[in-house]
Each structure stands twice: as C-alpha cells, then as structure tokens.
Design an enzyme around this catalytic site. Structure first.
Site, PDB file in Angstrom:
ATOM      1  N   ASN A  78      -2.336   2.160   5.846  1.00 46.21           N
ATOM      2  CA  ASN A  78      -1.354   1.102   5.538  1.00 46.21           C
ATOM      3  C   ASN A  78      -1.185   0.301   6.811  1.00 46.21           C
ATOM      4  O   ASN A  78      -1.098   0.872   7.899  1.00 46.21           O
ATOM      5  CB  ASN A  78       0.009   1.701   5.154  1.00 46.21           C
ATOM      6  N   GLY A  79      -1.084  -1.031   6.667  1.00 41.93           N
ATOM      7  CA  GLY A  79      -0.864  -1.865   7.847  1.00 41.93           C
ATOM      8  C   GLY A  79      -2.019  -2.829   8.045  1.00 41.93           C
ATOM      9  O   GLY A  79      -2.887  -2.978   7.185  1.00 41.93           O
ATOM     10  N   HIS A 127      33.755 -36.591   8.607  1.00 42.48           N
ATOM     11  CA  HIS A 127      33.073 -37.608   7.770  1.00 42.48           C
ATOM     12  C   HIS A 127      33.205 -37.280   6.302  1.00 42.48           C
ATOM     13  O   HIS A 127      32.354 -37.658   5.492  1.00 42.48           O
ATOM     14  CB  HIS A 127      31.595 -37.705   8.197  1.00 42.48           C
ATOM     15  N   TRP A 158      -3.041  -2.750  -1.353  1.00 40.30           N
ATOM     16  CA  TRP A 158      -2.710  -4.145  -1.639  1.00 40.30           C
ATOM     17  C   TRP A 158      -3.616  -4.956  -0.703  1.00 40.30           C
ATOM     18  O   TRP A 158      -3.409  -4.935   0.521  1.00 40.30           O
ATOM     19  CB  TRP A 158      -1.248  -4.419  -1.350  1.00 40.30           C
ATOM     20  N   GLU A 210      23.893 -19.970   7.144  1.00 35.55           N
ATOM     21  CA  GLU A 210      23.504 -18.597   6.737  1.00 35.55           C
ATOM     22  C   GLU A 210      24.734 -17.785   6.354  1.00 35.55           C
ATOM     23  O   GLU A 210      24.721 -17.060   5.360  1.00 35.55           O
ATOM     24  CB  GLU A 210      22.725 -17.936   7.869  1.00 35.55           C
ATOM     25  N   ARG A 228       5.492  -0.313  -5.434  1.00 31.77           N
ATOM     26  CA  ARG A 228       5.265  -1.125  -4.241  1.00 31.77           C
ATOM     27  C   ARG A 228       4.236  -2.219  -4.494  1.00 31.77           C
ATOM     28  O   ARG A 228       4.060  -3.116  -3.699  1.00 31.77           O
ATOM     29  CB  ARG A 228       4.794  -0.243  -3.083  1.00 31.77           C
ATOM     30  N   GLU A 260      26.197 -15.625  -2.123  1.00 31.09           N
ATOM     31  CA  GLU A 260      25.188 -14.955  -2.960  1.00 31.09           C
ATOM     32  C   GLU A 260      25.593 -13.535  -3.339  1.00 31.09           C
ATOM     33  O   GLU A 260      25.117 -13.017  -4.338  1.00 31.09           O
ATOM     34  CB  GLU A 260      23.818 -14.971  -2.299  1.00 31.09           C
ATOM     35  N   CYS A 308       0.817  -1.215   0.000  1.00 29.75           N
ATOM     36  CA  CYS A 308       0.000   0.000   0.000  1.00 29.75           C
ATOM     37  C   CYS A 308       0.855   1.273   0.000  1.00 29.75           C
ATOM     38  O   CYS A 308       2.001   1.268   0.375  1.00 29.75           O
ATOM     39  CB  CYS A 308      -0.860   0.021   1.256  1.00 29.75           C
ATOM     40  N   LYS A 330      15.032 -10.313  -5.324  1.00 29.44           N
ATOM     41  CA  LYS A 330      14.754 -10.118  -3.896  1.00 29.44           C
ATOM     42  C   LYS A 330      13.647 -11.059  -3.448  1.00 29.44           C
ATOM     43  O   LYS A 330      13.666 -11.591  -2.360  1.00 29.44           O
ATOM     44  CB  LYS A 330      14.350  -8.665  -3.612  1.00 29.44           C
ATOM     45  N   LYS A 361      25.296 -16.027   2.703  1.00 31.13           N
ATOM     46  CA  LYS A 361      25.578 -14.585   2.531  1.00 31.13           C
ATOM     47  C   LYS A 361      26.796 -14.386   1.637  1.00 31.13           C
ATOM     48  O   LYS A 361      26.780 -13.601   0.703  1.00 31.13           O
ATOM     49  CB  LYS A 361      25.815 -13.926   3.899  1.00 31.13           C
TER      50      LYS A 361
HETATM   51  C1  AGP Z   1      18.568 -14.549   1.311  1.00 29.09           C
HETATM   52  O1  AGP Z   1      19.710 -13.735   1.462  1.00 29.09           O
HETATM   53  C2  AGP Z   1      18.278 -14.842  -0.139  1.00 29.09           C
HETATM   54  N1  AGP Z   1      18.072 -13.639  -0.854  1.00 29.09           N
HETATM   55  C3  AGP Z   1      17.177 -15.868  -0.342  1.00 29.09           C
HETATM   56  O2  AGP Z   1      17.679 -17.104   0.097  1.00 29.09           O
HETATM   57  C4  AGP Z   1      15.857 -15.637   0.423  1.00 29.09           C
HETATM   58  O3  AGP Z   1      16.034 -15.840   1.804  1.00 29.09           O
HETATM   59  C5  AGP Z   1      14.824 -16.660  -0.075  1.00 29.09           C
HETATM   60  O4  AGP Z   1      14.578 -16.417  -1.441  1.00 29.09           O
HETATM   61  C6  AGP Z   1      13.506 -16.634   0.703  1.00 29.09           C
HETATM   62  O5  AGP Z   1      12.934 -15.363   0.576  1.00 29.09           O
HETATM   63  P1  AGP Z   1      11.691 -15.001   1.532  1.00 29.09           P
HETATM   64  O6  AGP Z   1      12.217 -14.973   2.934  1.00 29.09           O
HETATM   65  O7  AGP Z   1      11.230 -13.659   1.067  1.00 29.09           O
HETATM   66  O8  AGP Z   1      10.657 -16.071   1.362  1.00 29.09           O
END
Ligand code: AGP
Length: 608
Positions: free
Chosen positions: A100-101, A504, A74, A481, A27, A488, A2, A603, A485
């Site tokens: 919004n919210g 192993h 939205w 994780e 958005r 990617e 929104c 994203k 990071k």
């Molecule tokens: C995380 O740094 C990545 N961009 C990717 O693994 C992301 O976490 C994944 O696509 C899931 O996205 P979401 O949390 O929006 O569902």
C-alpha cells in the site's frame, strides 16, 4: 484504496485471507491477489475485478497452506489488470510482496535494477520492492528490508513472504498503516484493523520505519535504528466503529485531536535544514522547471478551496509568484486562459472530487503542468496528476474536513518555501520557516489542551441561529473555513466575511442576536481588525475573538476570547482554525446534530 492481509498459523489461510479482503472492500479497489507458501514454493493467484471472483475460485486455492498474504489494489501506477495486481514476485519467485502506498522514486530504482539484470513483469511502482529484497536477501529478510527501506522514497505498508521461510510473514511501514493481530498459535497482519477484529482483540500498531516478523507463536519488531522495539499490545473492542473512533464520541473530534500527529506526518522527512528548504518527493519538477513558473493557479472545492486561498497568499509572499484561486467547478467550464509557464495546483482531501478531477483534466488539456495535493494515496487525483504531494494525514472519516485542512496548509507552506528558496528566499528565512513548522504540533497540542474553554463558549452561544466570521489577510480564508465548519455540521447559518467589507453592507445584519467570530491574532493588520470590530460592538454585536496568547488588545472588545500561541503570520491559520473546528463541533453536539454524517453531505463529492 488498497488493502493488505497476511496470516501464519495453525489454520489453512485461504479462507482467512479471503474474508480479510472482503472486510476491506469498503476502501475501494480494482484488482486482488493472493500468495501462499505451499511445499516450500509460492503459489500466486491474482485477477482484475471484484473479490467475489476469488470466492468463486476458492476451491482451487490451496487448502493445505498455513502462511499467505493477500491484497486489494487501487491502481496508481499501471492499469488495473492481473499483471499489475499484487502480490508482486522477485525474479526467483521466492519472494512475494503486497504494498500500500506510492514509491515516489520507483522509476530510478527500476532502471538501476533492470541494468543489474532484474526482469520486471508489471508497470507498477510496487514491484521494485520485490526486486530490491531479492537483491539484498542473503537469508536474513530483516536486513534485506532495512537495505530496501533506506532506498525507498514515498510511502509503504508491506507484507512479505519468502518460500525459504515457511511459517513466517514480514511487514514494514512508512506512512501507510500496518497492524499486527495476535491470535492463539496464529498471527495476522493488515493495513486496517477492521480485517483483524473478527479473529483477535490484541493488536500491535507498527510505526513508521519499523519492521515486523511474525510466526504462528511470535512477533518481533525492529526498526532501522534498533534491533528490537518494544511495543504496547492494545486490546481493541469488537465493535469496529468504537475502535475506529479510538474512544472519541465522533470521528470529527478524534480527527481534530489527531492534528498534532497529522501535522507531524505532513512534514516528516520533508524539512531539509542543511539546505534550509523543504524536500518533497513526487513533485517530478526540476528546480529549473520551478524557476520557470511564471504564475500559479489553484483549483479546489469547499474546505480545500479555503486552503487554496491561503496557498495564494503563501506563494505570493514566500515564493514571489503571482497566484490565483478558482473554484474547480468554475474553472472546468469557463474555458480558462492558462498562460504559458503556469503551474496548476489542485487540492483535494479525497482525491475523488468530480469538479476538481475535471479541472485537472481541463488544465492538462490546455497544456499546463498540474500538481496535486491530496490525502488519499492512490486516489484518482493522484493518478490523474501523476505528480504531487501527499498529506499523510491518515483516513479522514468525518464529513467535515479538519486535520486534512491543516495538513493542506502545511504542505502548501512547504511547497512555497521550496519554491521560494529556489527563487531567492534567504537561507535565514528558510530556516525560520522550517523551525516554525516543526513547532506547530506542540502548539496545536497546547490549543487542544484548552478545548474546554471552547466548549464553554459553545455552551453560551449554541442557541444563536446566525453567526458572522470575520478576518483579514491570511485570516480571511480562516473566517470562511470557520463559517463552513459551523454551517455544515450544525445547520446554523454562518457567513465568512473579509473584515473590512463589513461596512460595505453586511454590518446591517449586526444586532444582539448575531454573534461575530473575529480572527484577531497578532499581525500587521490587527489595528485595522480592531476598528472593524469596534463598528460591530457599537451596534450591540457579541464578539468571540481568537487572539494571540498574552496579547490584550482585543480584551475590551471581546465578549469571549480564545488565545492561540504566537507563530509567523503565514502559519497562524493552522493554529487559529483549531478553536473554530472545536466551536463548530461543540455547537453541533449541543444542537443534537449527527456530527460525522451531517444531512445532505457526503465525504467525497464524486458527482457534479
Ligand atoms: C469540508 O468540510 C466539506 N466536507 C467539503 O467542503 C469538502 O472540503 C469538499 O467537498 C472538497 O473535498 P475534497 O477536499 O475531498 O476535494
């Protein structure tokens, strides 16, 4: 998502509001609407569909109105049609609001208001706000807003106009952004500074539980506690991009440094010290329903899947409930067996990940209760689950998820404590958890103040083409994780491994060209981690250790060391991941990578 725009001033507002909504189209939305004050009446136009239709209708808009509000919606509650589109009006059609919210307690409020004679037109949660204002408005909108805000549970960014007050626009905020634009004999209000920068460089950010009243020549901000709140006027640059980055070179770095605030937003209003538990609106699950849960299944992708693994450890340790974790992409296709009384928890920053959305639908089809943990209010996931917990971390623009991850861990901890306290966790343990959670923002701040140390390590290691990340227990998902990071955003191959698994097979990879990042904070298994690391050291592997402040046990084994403040072991992942986020960031910058838009990545993965 929104968007809100409001205007009052010397110019006709129709085109200004329209241009504002157009700047917010990025958005995402499914309907739009405008309300204007004209001859002491409100004129409202709203439709489902794209804002381009409003452009076609602009000639029918009033061109002698100088005060108005507009919205792109939205849909969260209620279908995306012209009835549910904003603005929403009260029974007298004297008050119009855009929101919004999500109002989490709207159904209760709506039933009370209906009993008091209010007539609702839409299926939205937002409309309750218009009727609450009507109920409390006796000529003082600020008082009416205070009374209303005290009764709202959830998040809101609001703009309001009242036909009895031409030339005035009101706003209020909790958990959904709102900003005032200060012009020459005109004022603006928006949910996104992007809608303002074309008119003015002077903005004031409205904070949670603050109310703003703007006229063409003035703005006043008050709060639930104070009649008057002094606010700093920011001068923003015209370039939207630099503004959005708030002076940081990349969104990712900005979002790493936002974590003290995003963590605060994640627990704000959710720590119930009186009952030594967490309080989470929007669960739509009673204590007895939570007590009846016999198992938890967590589904997610990517970074959110790493959070889900930590969630498993949290629910088993703090809530005494068996928990399983699955990739959403596996869960959706393998015709999973979901035992009765299983609670499925889906985790997603964007709330738009196709695999996770499909997993939610699969779980619902099999009769499971599904709960969503998400960062984007009004996202598809929020609508699909119908119940859940928002991160309130604010927009995460960098493709590599950082602040959302730590907020996911915090929300999972809150949920685990809430369920644990229903299922026998002691008051003492509940209070310990709440206190430790409240300490996190300052502890993360302490880490961020030493980001330079991580940059030094990156300067000495960025040329390596392979990394291992190892950890045990709660730190094993952190290793996963950290590896994600790095790979990617810097395209360096990195692998997360459970430390004991090294022997192993993966230890065959170790030589002087394969540095290993070791998660070794103080914990019940630090001795075991040390013996795993000794095996690496014996084969000339270089060690980068993340340890607890003042703990010297890893000194001899480490080539590089970074320390984090002490915290309960189940919260340490929120601390130990921060240096790994920074390490990935600095190495990617040193390797000349596009940190915010890494190759091949999006994203939000809205496709399979
Ligand atoms: C995380 O740094 C990545 N961009 C990717 O693994 C992301 O976490 C994944 O696509 C899931 O996205 P979401 O949390 O929006 O569902």
């Amino acid at each position: 998502m929104c968007g809100i725009v409001g205007y009052t001033g010397r110019r006709s507002c129709a085109k200004i509001l329209l241009e504002g909504l157009k700047s917010l189209e990025y958005r995402g939305y499914d309907s739009w609407g405008f309300s204007f004050i004209k001859d002491n009446h409100l004129l409202t136009i709203k439709r489902a569909g794209k804002i381009s239709e409003a452009e076609n209708l602009i000639d029918s808009f009033p061109h002698d109105s100088f005060t108005g509000i507009a919205h792109t919606r939205w849909a969260t509650h209620g279908s995306p049609d012209h009835i549910n589109a904003h603005p929403h009006l009260d029974c007298t059609s004297e008050i119009a609001i855009v929101h919004n919210g999500i109002i989490e307690n709207y159904s209760l409020l709506k039933s009370v208001l209906e009993k008091e004679g209010h007539t609702f037109k839409s299926d939205t949660d937002s409309e309750v706000i218009a009727h609450l204002l009507e109920k409390y408005y006796r000529g003082d909108m600020i008082e009416a807003l205070k009374e209303t805000m005290l009764r709202l549970v959830g998040t809101f960014g609001l703009a309001i106009i009242c036909s009895r007050e031409p030339g005035v626009v009101y706003g209020a905020r909790r958990g959904s952004p709102l900003v005032v634009g200060i012009g020459e004999k005109e004022m603006f209000l928006s949910s996104d500074v992007n809608a303002l920068v074309v008119h003015t460089r002077k903005v004031v950010y409205v904070d949670d539980d603050e109310i703003v009243r703007v006229t063409p020549t003035s703005f006043e901000i008050s709060s639930l506690e104070k009649e008057k709140v002094e606010k700093k006027i920011f001068t923003v640059s015209f370039s939207k991009a630099s503004l959005e980055k708030g002076g940081f070179p990349h969104f990712m770095l900005k979002e790493i440094f936002e974590q003290p605030e995003s963590l605060r937003n994640a627990f704000r209003g959710r720590l119930d010290y009186k009952r030594a538990t967490a309080k989470l609106g929007g669960l739509e699950l009673t204590d007895s329903e939570l007590l009846a849960v016999r198992g938890i299944k967590l589904v997610a992708c990517g970074t959110s899947w790493h959070a889900a693994i930590i969630g498993k450890y949290l629910f088993e340790e703090l809530s005494s409930i068996p928990a399983e974790v699955e990739y959403a992409s596996e869960f959706r296709y393998r015709d999973p067996v979901i035992p009765k009384d299983t609670l499925v928890i889906a985790i997603s920053q964007s709330g738009e990940t196709a695999d996770t959305l499909a997993a939610i639908k699969e779980a619902k089809k099999k009769g499971a209760k599904v709960l969503g943990i998400c960062n984007v209010v009004g996202s598809s996931m929020a609508r699909e689950c119908g119940r859940g917990v928002y991160l309130h971390a604010g927009p995460e623009i960098g493709v590599a998820s950082t602040k959302a991850f730590t907020s996911q861990l915090l929300v999972l901890t809150l949920l685990a404590v809430l369920i644990g306290r229903i299922r026998g966790m002691s008051r003492r343990d509940g209070l310990m958890a709440l206190n430790a959670i409240e300490a996190l923002p300052s502890q993360v701040n302490r880490i961020l103040k030493r980001a330079g140390r991580v940059e030094e390590i990156a300067n000495l290691t960025w040329k390596y083409n392979n990394f291992l990340y190892v950890g045990r227990g709660y730190q094993y998902p952190v290793a996963l994780e950290g590896a994600l990071k790095l790979k990617e955003i810097s395209y360096v191959h990195a692998e997360g491994i459970q430390a004991a698994e090294l022997k192993h097979g993966p230890i065959a990879l170790i030589d002087e060209n394969m540095p290993t990042v070791v998660l070794a904070p103080e914990s019940y298994i630090l001795d075991k981690v040390k013996s795993n690391v000794a095996e690496i050291k014996a084969r000339k592997g270089r060690i980068i250790s993340v340890v607890t402040e003042a703990n010297r046990e890893m000194d001899e084994l480490s080539d590089f060391k970074f320390s984090v403040p002490p915290a309960p072991h189940f919260l340490t992942p929120i601390l130990s991941v921060v240096p790994l986020q920074l390490l990935a960031y600095y190495i990617a910058v040193l390797r000349g990578c596009d940190v915010d838009k890494p190759r091949n990545l999006a994203k939000s993965v809205t496709v399979e």
